[in-house]
Design a protein around this motif. Structure first.
Motif, short mmCIF file in Angstrom:
data_model
loop_
_atom_site.label_atom_id
_atom_site.label_comp_id
_atom_site.label_asym_id
_atom_site.label_seq_id
_atom_site.Cartn_x
_atom_site.Cartn_y
_atom_site.Cartn_z
N PHE A 167 44.41 26.73 -20.21
CA PHE A 167 44.53 28.14 -20.31
C PHE A 167 45.72 28.62 -21.25
O PHE A 167 46.85 27.97 -20.82
N LEU A 168 45.36 29.46 -21.96
CA LEU A 168 46.57 29.90 -22.93
C LEU A 168 46.97 31.42 -22.49
O LEU A 168 46.23 32.36 -22.16
N LEU A 169 48.40 31.52 -22.27
CA LEU A 169 48.83 32.68 -22.10
C LEU A 169 49.57 33.22 -23.03
O LEU A 169 50.54 32.38 -23.65
N ILE A 170 49.30 34.12 -23.92
CA ILE A 170 50.03 34.65 -25.07
C ILE A 170 50.74 36.03 -24.77
O ILE A 170 50.07 36.98 -24.11
N ALA A 171 51.81 36.19 -24.94
CA ALA A 171 52.60 37.45 -24.53
C ALA A 171 53.36 37.80 -25.78
O ALA A 171 53.88 37.16 -26.70
N GLY A 172 53.46 38.90 -26.26
CA GLY A 172 54.04 39.61 -27.12
C GLY A 172 53.62 41.04 -27.20
O GLY A 172 53.10 41.65 -26.75
N ALA A 173 54.34 41.57 -28.32
CA ALA A 173 54.24 42.91 -28.68
C ALA A 173 52.71 43.36 -29.11
O ALA A 173 52.23 42.34 -29.96
N LYS A 174 52.17 44.38 -28.93
CA LYS A 174 50.92 44.83 -29.67
C LYS A 174 51.11 45.21 -30.87
O LYS A 174 51.99 46.04 -31.25
N THR A 175 50.29 44.56 -31.70
CA THR A 175 50.39 44.62 -33.19
C THR A 175 49.09 45.40 -33.83
O THR A 175 47.97 45.31 -32.80
N ALA A 176 49.19 45.54 -34.93
CA ALA A 176 47.99 45.95 -35.57
C ALA A 176 46.67 44.98 -35.40
O ALA A 176 45.44 45.08 -35.65
N ASP A 177 47.18 43.71 -35.48
CA ASP A 177 46.19 42.58 -35.29
C ASP A 177 45.85 42.13 -34.02
O ASP A 177 44.97 41.00 -33.79
#
Length: 176
Positions: free
Chosen positions: A31-41
């Motif tokens: 299971f992948l948990l991806i955390a970060g700022a919302k970007t155009a991509d």
């Protein structure tokens, strides 16, 4: 799930494409948990995740910095797929949290990860998948996790970094 081992993996959003393509090739997918700022991509990355690993990826956008320690402790492995540019604070935080890390073979990143990092060429097909498969056995990743916190305290702590900056500025002043 990867059985007894690396079931929950956190990663830096910037390298998601690399990671997702390689991880989706595993028979037993973590299971992948991806955390970060919302970007155009971001919307495209979410679409890619839904296509390649339906139900196996969770994105957390723009979460509070104060919530990050809980995310780190909820994961087994931290994957930093960024292959160039600045390293960001997420890798240092993961190491300080005692997480074993998988990082690209790039001097800045491998130095930050130190002995907590397994250094690989993220651009080579299958390189990440091979390490994740190996690390599905918690014993294989344990030495990296055990080294993580001590490395962070010895090389990445606030007092150490401040002293290094002070020494650098003293050297600059002496050379003037």
């Amino acid at each position: 799930r990867m059985g007894h081992g690396a079931e929950r993996i956190a990663c830096k959003q910037d390298g998601f494409g690399i990671q997702q393509r390689q991880v989706s090739s595993l028979k037993s997918q973590p299971f992948l948990l991806i955390a970060g700022a919302k970007t155009a991509d971001s919307d495209e990355l979410v679409r890619m995740a839904d296509e390649l690993a339906p139900g196996r990826v969770k994105f957390l956008f723009d979460i509070k910095h104060s919530e990050m320690p809980e995310l780190y402790t909820a994961t087994d492995v931290f994957v930093f797929c960024v292959t160039h540019g600045i390293y960001g604070i997420a890798l240092a935080e993961a190491v300080a949290s005692g997480l074993p890390c998988i990082v690209h073979d790039w001097p800045r990143v491998s130095w930050v990860a130190g002995p907590a990092g397994r250094v690989i060429d993220m651009t080579k097909d299958g390189s990440l998948a091979r390490v994740l498969l190996e690390w599905s056995d918690s014993g294989a990743r344990r030495p990296y996790a055990e080294a993580a916190r001590a490395w962070a305290e010895a090389r990445l702590s606030k007092s150490v970094i401040i002293q290094e900056y002070m020494d650098m500025y003293r050297n600059i002043c002496k050379s003037m």
